[in-house]
Write a protein that holds these residues in place. Sequence first.
Motif, PDB file in Angstrom:
ATOM      1  N   PHE A   1     -10.676  15.495 -13.374  1.00 57.73           N
ATOM      2  CA  PHE A   1      -9.340  15.973 -13.719  1.00 57.73           C
ATOM      3  C   PHE A   1      -8.558  14.847 -14.423  1.00 57.73           C
ATOM      4  CE2 PHE A   1      -4.834  16.074 -12.650  1.00 57.73           C
ATOM      5  CZ  PHE A   1      -4.456  17.380 -12.913  1.00 57.73           C
ATOM      6  N   LEU A   2      -8.626  13.649 -13.857  1.00 56.69           N
ATOM      7  CA  LEU A   2      -7.858  12.534 -14.432  1.00 56.69           C
ATOM      8  C   LEU A   2      -8.396  12.153 -15.807  1.00 56.69           C
ATOM      9  CD1 LEU A   2      -7.344  10.314 -11.252  1.00 56.69           C
ATOM     10  CD2 LEU A   2      -5.663  11.809 -12.355  1.00 56.69           C
TER      11      LEU A   2
ATOM     12  N   LEU B   1       0.847  -1.197   0.000  1.00 57.07           N
ATOM     13  CA  LEU B   1       0.000   0.000   0.000  1.00 57.07           C
ATOM     14  C   LEU B   1       0.880   1.244   0.000  1.00 57.07           C
ATOM     15  CD1 LEU B   1      -2.804   1.339   0.203  1.00 57.07           C
ATOM     16  CD2 LEU B   1      -2.593   1.214   2.692  1.00 57.07           C
ATOM     17  N   GLN B   2       0.782   1.993  -1.071  1.00 55.59           N
ATOM     18  CA  GLN B   2       1.493   3.282  -1.114  1.00 55.59           C
ATOM     19  C   GLN B   2       0.631   4.330  -0.445  1.00 55.59           C
ATOM     20  OE1 GLN B   2       3.412   5.008  -4.431  1.00 55.59           O
ATOM     21  NE2 GLN B   2       3.372   3.119  -5.615  1.00 55.59           N
ATOM     22  N   ILE B   3       1.203   5.042   0.500  1.00 54.20           N
ATOM     23  CA  ILE B   3       0.462   6.160   1.092  1.00 54.20           C
ATOM     24  C   ILE B   3       1.135   7.424   0.605  1.00 54.20           C
ATOM     25  CG2 ILE B   3      -0.252   7.279   3.228  1.00 54.20           C
ATOM     26  CD1 ILE B   3      -0.483   4.531   4.450  1.00 54.20           C
ATOM     27  N   ARG B   4       0.364   8.248  -0.086  1.00 57.74           N
ATOM     28  CA  ARG B   4       0.936   9.452  -0.688  1.00 57.74           C
ATOM     29  C   ARG B   4       0.309  10.695  -0.076  1.00 57.74           C
ATOM     30  NH1 ARG B   4       3.230   9.810  -6.171  1.00 57.74           N
ATOM     31  NH2 ARG B   4       4.688   8.088  -6.139  1.00 57.74           N
ATOM     32  N   TYR B   5       1.133  11.682   0.133  1.00 56.87           N
ATOM     33  CA  TYR B   5       0.675  12.925   0.750  1.00 56.87           C
ATOM     34  C   TYR B   5       0.690  14.043  -0.283  1.00 56.87           C
ATOM     35  CZ  TYR B   5       1.665  10.383   5.072  1.00 56.87           C
ATOM     36  OH  TYR B   5       1.679   9.453   6.072  1.00 56.87           O
ATOM     37  N   GLY B   6      -0.342  14.867  -0.288  1.00 54.40           N
ATOM     38  CA  GLY B   6      -0.383  16.004  -1.217  1.00 54.40           C
ATOM     39  C   GLY B   6      -1.757  16.140  -1.824  1.00 54.40           C
ATOM     40  N   LEU B   7      -1.794  16.539  -3.087  1.00 52.41           N
ATOM     41  CA  LEU B   7      -3.077  16.659  -3.777  1.00 52.41           C
ATOM     42  C   LEU B   7      -3.306  15.361  -4.567  1.00 52.41           C
ATOM     43  CD1 LEU B   7      -2.721  20.332  -5.068  1.00 52.41           C
ATOM     44  CD2 LEU B   7      -3.947  19.513  -3.050  1.00 52.41           C
ATOM     45  N   PRO B   8      -4.391  14.646  -4.299  1.00 50.88           N
ATOM     46  CA  PRO B   8      -4.584  13.339  -4.938  1.00 50.88           C
ATOM     47  C   PRO B   8      -4.505  13.387  -6.451  1.00 50.88           C
ATOM     48  CG  PRO B   8      -6.202  13.667  -3.205  1.00 50.88           C
ATOM     49  CD  PRO B   8      -5.439  14.946  -3.320  1.00 50.88           C
TER      50      PRO B   8
ATOM     51  N   SER C   1     -13.761   3.063  -5.438  1.00 48.45           N
ATOM     52  CA  SER C   1     -15.150   2.953  -4.998  1.00 48.45           C
ATOM     53  C   SER C   1     -15.952   4.093  -5.602  1.00 48.45           C
ATOM     54  CB  SER C   1     -15.218   3.032  -3.474  1.00 48.45           C
ATOM     55  OG  SER C   1     -14.712   1.843  -2.936  1.00 48.45           O
ATOM     56  N   ARG C   2     -17.268   3.902  -5.686  1.00 48.58           N
ATOM     57  CA  ARG C   2     -18.099   4.965  -6.254  1.00 48.58           C
ATOM     58  C   ARG C   2     -18.012   6.206  -5.367  1.00 48.58           C
ATOM     59  NH1 ARG C   2     -21.044   4.672 -10.196  1.00 48.58           N
ATOM     60  NH2 ARG C   2     -21.345   2.421 -10.085  1.00 48.58           N
ATOM     61  N   GLN C   3     -17.678   7.336  -5.986  1.00 46.87           N
ATOM     62  CA  GLN C   3     -17.500   8.577  -5.244  1.00 46.87           C
ATOM     63  C   GLN C   3     -18.785   9.387  -5.286  1.00 46.87           C
ATOM     64  OE1 GLN C   3     -14.647   9.103  -3.487  1.00 46.87           O
ATOM     65  NE2 GLN C   3     -14.093   7.065  -4.233  1.00 46.87           N
ATOM     66  N   ILE C   4     -19.110   9.989  -4.138  1.00 49.93           N
ATOM     67  CA  ILE C   4     -20.326  10.806  -4.131  1.00 49.93           C
ATOM     68  C   ILE C   4     -20.051  12.272  -3.805  1.00 49.93           C
ATOM     69  CG2 ILE C   4     -22.079   9.043  -3.728  1.00 49.93           C
ATOM     70  CD1 ILE C   4     -21.881   9.534  -0.795  1.00 49.93           C
ATOM     71  N   ALA C   5     -18.912  12.553  -3.173  1.00 50.76           N
ATOM     72  CA  ALA C   5     -18.654  13.942  -2.777  1.00 50.76           C
ATOM     73  C   ALA C   5     -18.015  14.703  -3.928  1.00 50.76           C
ATOM     74  CB  ALA C   5     -17.745  13.961  -1.559  1.00 50.76           C
ATOM     75  N   SER C   6     -18.330  16.015  -3.991  1.00 50.59           N
ATOM     76  CA  SER C   6     -17.882  16.778  -5.160  1.00 50.59           C
ATOM     77  C   SER C   6     -16.360  16.847  -5.273  1.00 50.59           C
ATOM     78  CB  SER C   6     -18.495  18.172  -5.170  1.00 50.59           C
ATOM     79  OG  SER C   6     -18.915  18.565  -3.921  1.00 50.59           O
ATOM     80  N   ASP C   7     -15.624  16.893  -4.148  1.00 54.64           N
ATOM     81  CA  ASP C   7     -14.155  16.985  -4.228  1.00 54.64           C
ATOM     82  C   ASP C   7     -13.577  15.768  -4.957  1.00 54.64           C
ATOM     83  OD1 ASP C   7     -14.227  19.332  -2.905  1.00 54.64           O
ATOM     84  OD2 ASP C   7     -13.531  18.549  -0.971  1.00 54.64           O
ATOM     85  N   GLU C   8     -14.030  14.593  -4.566  1.00 53.05           N
ATOM     86  CA  GLU C   8     -13.484  13.371  -5.182  1.00 53.05           C
ATOM     87  C   GLU C   8     -13.935  13.256  -6.641  1.00 53.05           C
ATOM     88  OE1 GLU C   8     -14.577  13.454  -2.053  1.00 53.05           O
ATOM     89  OE2 GLU C   8     -12.612  13.098  -1.107  1.00 53.05           O
TER      90      GLU C   8
END
Length: 441
Positions: A115-116, A76-83, A102-109
């Motif tokens: 973006f991707l 498991l890579q744990i990365r810090y910053g902006l996803p 997983s299915r995302q429901i919040a606007s940030d995710e």
Amino acid sequence: MTTSLYWLTSDLRLDDNPALVRAAQADSLICVYCIDQRWFKPHRYHVSSMGTHRWRFLRQSLDTMAEQLRIRGQFLQIRYGLPEQQLAELIRRHKVQRLICSRQIASDELRILKFLSQHFPELIIEQVDTATLFDTGSFDISLETLRKGFTPYRKQVETLSVPEPLQAPGSLPRAPLQVVPDQSLPDWIPKRYQQSGSGSADFIGGENAASEHLEAYFNSDLPSDYKNVRDQLDDWENSSRLSPWLAAGCLSPRRITKRLLRYEQQKGANESSYWLYFELLWREYFHWLALAQKDSLFQLKGLRSRPPHACLHPERYRKWCHGNTPWPLVNACMRQLQATGYLSNRGRQIAASCFVNELGMDWRYGAAWFEHMLIDFDVASNWGNWQYIAGVGVDPRGGRHFDLAAQASKFDVDGMYVRRWAPHTPDSALDSVDAADWPIG
Ligand SMILES: Cc1cc2nc3c(=O)[nH]c(=O)nc-3n(C[C@H](O)[C@H](O)[C@H](O)COP(=O)(O)OP(=O)(O)OC[C@H]3O[C@@H](n4cnc5c(N)ncnc54)[C@H](O)[C@@H]3O)c2cc1C
């Protein structure tokens, strides 16, 4: 050779994890969790999203997840910053063809996924239902239908049988490279988070602790009395206390339902055991509603055409957050929340109703404080319940106003709860009145 990237979010488990099973259909697999820098910055409601209780629980959950993956030859890579930047870097470096999450429901995710997809038009993005009993597509989840209320929705889903939970995969494809984990935390994580220690022993993050708690609860007789005691304010045994593990995804609702069915076969079904399932359906309802209503989940007017009358009063806000209002019962709720990160459903309703009705505040500030404080924060359940109480959600009765004196005499008859959590409540007025504030003559 196919390389998949599994972006873990609120799905920190191997058991019954259809996203992981899907991601594992590759020659090579990268598992990554991103600690988002934005979680720690105060946002428009003047508080950060991540509080110390949830942070401690998350860290424990990630440790367990990393260990479970290690046993299966993964990492498991744990990365810090902006996803979005962290994920983009991995996609580019490893020529990733598929991203699974997983299915995302919040606007940030959802913005991160957008973006991707804009930056990597060839990338296949698969969102998988991992947080719910049923999958999207099993029934009508349009806003139009959900707005009709909880009961029509419940009647619809009660005709469906809950799919069998999946077993944890025995092995997984290898990661493309073994990265040495960097355990040091970046300096944008405030010091007090770094010192948050092991915290209260009540809730320990991770899949192992989740399944131990699940077993302990269903090995007891508590589920048979659940409906009679679930409205009590305090005490570990009054409700299942499964919410922190559900929210972090350490436990799946299907696994809980399966265990509940076994309990009913062994000890008999009654109204209380059914009511646990009923509450899981409420959770699920808020989930689908959040997905359908999109950004209006965070708007003052919610699902209404016009916003309710609300103000922002910093002194009232501060007093409510720290349990210094003129209402001892509300103070006890707020102090319990601050001390433990947990509050009973009744306590949440009382505190939220006071915020909206007695204080007349913009409900979103209250929701944001809960988001920061709750160990079991879940975007759909928190913001959805707040909307409901503020009368801008789906409540057919148009909001809830709890009579605080009546609540105290019903749920804290002997005053034990207030004595436990707010014994020295100041006898303060809601607003300070200073003659200097008023124009003279
Ligand atoms: C203002 C407000 C904010 C809330 N914020 C959250 C939140 O951020 N995260 C969260 O998980 N719950 C939230 N809830 C719902 C509920 O209070 C908690 O789920 C519950 O208190 C958790 O304790 P438990 O696991 O012992 O629940 P139990 O009573 O044992 O219920 C079992 C499960 O059913 C679900 N559930 C129960 N009641 C509700 C409900 N009203 N809405 C949605 N799901 C429910 C939860 O997943 C819970 O774990 C909120 C409620 C209110 C009124």
